[in-house]
Design a protein around this motif. Structure first.
Motif, PDB file in Angstrom:
ATOM      1  N   TYR A   8       9.604  -5.632  10.164  1.00  0.00           N
ATOM      2  CA  TYR A   8       8.196  -5.665   9.741  1.00  0.00           C
ATOM      3  C   TYR A   8       7.862  -7.170   9.431  1.00  0.00           C
ATOM      4  CZ  TYR A   8       9.763  -1.114   9.430  1.00  0.00           C
ATOM      5  OH  TYR A   8      10.353   0.428   9.704  1.00  0.00           O
ATOM      6  N   ALA A  90      -6.767  -0.668   0.088  1.00  0.00           N
ATOM      7  CA  ALA A  90      -5.419  -0.639   0.352  1.00  0.00           C
ATOM      8  C   ALA A  90      -4.686  -1.482  -0.686  1.00  0.00           C
ATOM      9  CB  ALA A  90      -4.846  -0.802   1.725  1.00  0.00           C
ATOM     10  N   VAL A  94      -1.790  -0.796  -3.353  1.00  0.00           N
ATOM     11  CA  VAL A  94      -0.605  -1.392  -3.282  1.00  0.00           C
ATOM     12  C   VAL A  94      -0.015  -2.201  -4.753  1.00  0.00           C
ATOM     13  CG1 VAL A  94       0.814  -3.311  -2.108  1.00  0.00           C
ATOM     14  CG2 VAL A  94      -0.238  -1.503  -0.803  1.00  0.00           C
ATOM     15  N   ILE A 156       9.272   1.683  -2.611  1.00  0.00           N
ATOM     16  CA  ILE A 156       7.788   2.282  -2.296  1.00  0.00           C
ATOM     17  C   ILE A 156       6.865   1.327  -2.136  1.00  0.00           C
ATOM     18  CG2 ILE A 156       6.257   3.722  -3.589  1.00  0.00           C
ATOM     19  CD1 ILE A 156       8.370   5.187  -4.858  1.00  0.00           C
ATOM     20  N   TYR A 159       7.224  -0.133   1.452  1.00  0.00           N
ATOM     21  CA  TYR A 159       6.784   0.889   2.371  1.00  0.00           C
ATOM     22  C   TYR A 159       5.232   0.708   2.534  1.00  0.00           C
ATOM     23  CZ  TYR A 159       5.153   5.076   4.356  1.00  0.00           C
ATOM     24  OH  TYR A 159       4.663   6.105   5.474  1.00  0.00           O
ATOM     25  N   PHE A 160       4.417   0.757   1.462  1.00  0.00           N
ATOM     26  CA  PHE A 160       3.121   0.558   1.606  1.00  0.00           C
ATOM     27  C   PHE A 160       2.465  -0.773   1.772  1.00  0.00           C
ATOM     28  CE2 PHE A 160       3.442   4.730  -1.330  1.00  0.00           C
ATOM     29  CZ  PHE A 160       2.627   5.329  -0.135  1.00  0.00           C
ATOM     30  N   MET A 163       5.094  -1.099   5.851  1.00  0.00           N
ATOM     31  CA  MET A 163       5.569  -0.152   6.862  1.00  0.00           C
ATOM     32  C   MET A 163       4.255   0.799   7.070  1.00  0.00           C
ATOM     33  SD  MET A 163       9.174   0.396   5.452  1.00  0.00           S
ATOM     34  CE  MET A 163       9.658   1.634   6.341  1.00  0.00           C
ATOM     35  N   ALA A 164       3.625   1.164   6.194  1.00  0.00           N
ATOM     36  CA  ALA A 164       2.820   2.357   6.315  1.00  0.00           C
ATOM     37  C   ALA A 164       1.451   1.769   7.194  1.00  0.00           C
ATOM     38  CB  ALA A 164       2.166   2.760   4.887  1.00  0.00           C
ATOM     39  N   GLY A 165       0.793   2.580   7.797  1.00  0.00           N
ATOM     40  CA  GLY A 165      -0.338   2.083   8.352  1.00  0.00           C
ATOM     41  C   GLY A 165      -0.320   1.553   9.724  1.00  0.00           C
TER      42      GLY A 165
END
Ligand code: HEM
Length: 165
Positions: A8, A90, A94, A156, A159-160, A163-165
């Motif tokens: 990532y 976002a 976060v 978590i 991830y946000f 990784m997410a989006g």
């Protein structure tokens, strides 16, 4: 040390600390199993001191890299200022996740240091159950929950943020 190794768009040290946090939880469970069910007190002591030192080195290196070299986590999340990966909405979300993570992450080193220092001072050498057992069990379980929550909330956040989006 600009990019991570987990695939990532994070940083090397962020990936390093995430990996350390994930690996530390099963290692801790193994150490607790050894002390509680197998009475391997010396192995437990060695493992806890080693895990404490690994945590300390990982956290200091991570903070130096994130704060001093990158100038804060937002510069890692939005490396390319001309094309930010997370928009303002976002980022607000976060940031909230990060606050929850920080509650656990900031208290963990203090709790771990107290647990380890008192145990080294008050248990005999070689370590066996004694008058310090009662307090140690309370501090020890609090330390265990704190590091586990640091790990879960850290994942978590990762991830946000990456990784997410
Ligand atoms: C952050 C560091 C540490 C954590 C998280 C931790 C965790 C634990 C846990 C969860 C138990 C089992 C408690 C129970 O039976 O419910 C335990 C027991 C024990 N630990 Fe630790 N420990 C740590 C450091 C140490 C150190 C450095 C020593 C030795 C100097 C030590 C010596 C012992 C002993 C002797 C017991 C058995 C107590 C008894 O059954 O009466 N621990 N520890």
């Amino acid at each position: 040390m600009k990019s991570g190794f987990l695939g990532y768009d994070a940083s090397f040290m962020l990936d390093f600390v995430v990996t350390a946090l994930v690996l530390i939880v099963p290692a801790l469970l193994f150490s607790i199993y050894q002390v509680k069910y197998r009475k391997e007190y010396k192995l437990h002591r060695s493992m806890q001191v080693a895990l404490g030192l690994i945590l300390l080195v990982a956290v200091v290196a991570f903070e130096v890299d994130t704060q001093l070299i990158h100038g804060g986590w937002q510069n890692i999340v939005n490396k390319d200022a001309s094309a930010p990966r997370l928009d303002e909405e976002a980022l607000i979300f976060v940031r909230k996740v990060l606050w929850v993570h920080l509650i656990f992450a900031v208290t963990t080193p203090f709790l771990w240091a107290t647990t380890i220092i008192l145990a080294l001072k008050r248990f005999s050498d070689p370590p066996i159950p004694g008058p310090h057992s009662r307090l140690h069990k309370k501090l020890a379980w609090a330390s265990t929950i704190d590091i586990t929550m640091t790990s879960v909330t850290g994942l978590i956040f990762y991830y946000f943020a990456f990784m997410a989006g």
